[in-house]
Scaffold this motif. Structure first.
Motif: not given
Length: 145
Positions: A1-7, A19-26, A28-31
């Motif tokens: 899977m590709n790895s991305y940075i939200d800059s 809702n940070l935990q769910q946001e981070m889980t989603e 990570k699932q998106a890469g």
């Protein structure tokens, strides 16, 4: 899977932070594996200092339009730079929705000087200033100290 940075994200923003935990889980699932979150006021500075997690980095700056940003926060920016807490200065810039362009230019130049002094990148915020060359006529970059 590709790895991305939200800059450019705002993890301290209420709708995300609550809702940070769910946001981070989603994310990570998106890469997404790394985040550079912008802090724009004392409240957000504190949130970022208290909520560190692997893959999260943050920038801090005095925003030209955000009502909670304050010129008095400049001392905090210096402290963050001295302590190497931030990876960039920002969001900083010019915003045509605010009438006080001279104040925006002054604060922008102070922060650009700080970024240059600490060899840090800048996260720019530019709204309604793209095609106005007059706004940049007197804007000169500071020289390195």
């Amino acid at each position: 899977m590709n790895s991305y940075i939200d800059s450019h994200c705002h993890l301290a923003e209420e709708r995300i932070a609550s809702n940070l935990q769910q946001e981070m889980t989603e994310a990570k699932q998106a890469g997404l594996t790394r985040f550079i979150s912008s802090a724009l006021c004392q409240e957000e500075f504190a949130w970022h200092q208290e909520n560190q997690f692997p893959g999260m980095f943050w920038s801090a700056g005095i925003h030209p339009y955000y009502e909670k940003s304050d010129e008095k926060d400049f001392e905090s920016l210096i402290k963050f730079c001295d302590e190497k807490q931030i990876v960039a200065i920002g969001e900083i810039g010019l915003d045509g929705r605010d009438d006080d362009l001279e104040w925006q230019k002054k604060v922008l130049l102070q922060q650009l000087d700080l970024a240059k002094s600490y060899d840090l990148p800048v996260v720019f915020h530019v709204v309604h200033q793209y095609y106005d060359p007059v706004s940049y006529t007197h804007l000169t970059l500071p020289t390195k100290r």
